[in-house]
Design an enzyme around this catalytic site. Structure first.
Site: not given
Length: 288
Positions: A44-45, A138, A48
């Site tokens: 997930h990170e 988020d 980003h």
């Protein structure tokens, strides 16, 4: 590409809360669950971070939490809003393909049905949690972006914080009523409260960094122009408080039927270089 990914992995840090969860997992022998959560949060990170790196954003660190993470950027609200939207959405987007791959693996019998269910459960929990409209999740960043479309930076930031506080109070109320002994949930609530308090305490610093980036920044991709109509008696600091994200401003000073113009850089010069925070904007045009 490989070099870029290696650079990103060197910025990864594990938050002390995650080490705490790791310790509990070792004691209770929940290794599979821990591995799933760690992998989900990491991907997930990295979503980003990879999108931020694609747009040449300055990445300071990637911090992993047991329920999410934070990509800390050395950016201060002056990147194009479309870029910021893509950077924010790049994290939640990773869950879509991860769930798709897990579904394929269970069909091919690479993983068992119980592992698949556990993987889907944690993916959905982390995805939904991160989309809550609470800073610094988020959802909170999307909320800030949404407010920024209609409000100046300072007002959008304040509105985002007020909304975040309201939502976290509702979460606390429901936790008291339905899960009063859920230790992990209280840890998450505590983390969000500390993050909100820190952001609120630093709101003036956040605003000044926003202005400094506009004044001292060596680059700018902002191409949209938004004139600001102000009266000659307004103070410099009040006019700066009307600045929007994603726009360059032409200051249009009204004096009866007359109008005078001032570039935003001239106003920022008065603020940072000459410290004329309380000067009237009408007086500034007489010197140019």
């Amino acid at each position: 590409m490989t070099r870029n990914i290696l650079t990103l992995t060197q910025k990864i840090q594990i938050h002390p809360l995650f080490w705490f969860v790791i310790g509990i997992s070792i004691i209770t022998a929940h290794f599979t669950e821990l591995l799933i959560v760690f992998m989900t949060v990491l991907i997930h990170e990295l979503g980003h971070a990879c999108m931020a790196q694609f747009f040449h954003w300055r990445i300071k660190k990637i911090q992993l939490l047991p329920f999410g993470g934070v990509v800390e950027l050395d950016e201060h609200g002056n990147r194009p809003l479309k870029e910021e939207l893509l950077v924010i959405l790049a994290g939640p987007f990773q869950h879509i393909w991860m769930i798709g791959v897990a579904f394929l693996f269970v069909k091919l019998q690479i993983i068992s049905a119980p592992i698949f269910e556990l993987f889907i459960y944690h993916n959905l929990i982390i995805l939904c949690f991160n989309l809550l409209p609470v800073w610094p999740l988020d959802g909170g960043k999307l909320l800030f972006l949404l407010y920024s479309l209609r409000m100046p930076f300072t007002k959008a930031h304040r509105s985002m914080m007020i909304t975040s506080i309201s939502v976290i109070l509702v979460i606390i109320m429901f936790t008291f009523l339905f899960e009063p002994y859920h230790f992990n949930l209280w840890i998450i609530v505590l983390f969000l409260l500390v993050s909100l308090y820190t952001e609120w305490k630093q709101r003036s610093f956040v605003y000044v960094r926003f202005l400094m980036e506009r004044y001292y920044g060596k680059y700018s991709k902002i191409e949209k122009l938004k004139p600001l109509l102000v009266e000659e008696g307004e103070q410099v600091i009040d006019v700066l408080g009307k600045f929007f994200r994603g726009y360059k401003h032409l200051i249009v000073i009204t004096e009866g039927n007359k109008r005078r113009e001032l570039d935003e850089n001239e106003l920022l010069y008065e603020y940072f270089a000459r410290k004329r925070t309380t000067s009237r904007v009408g007086d500034l045009t007489q010197e140019y």
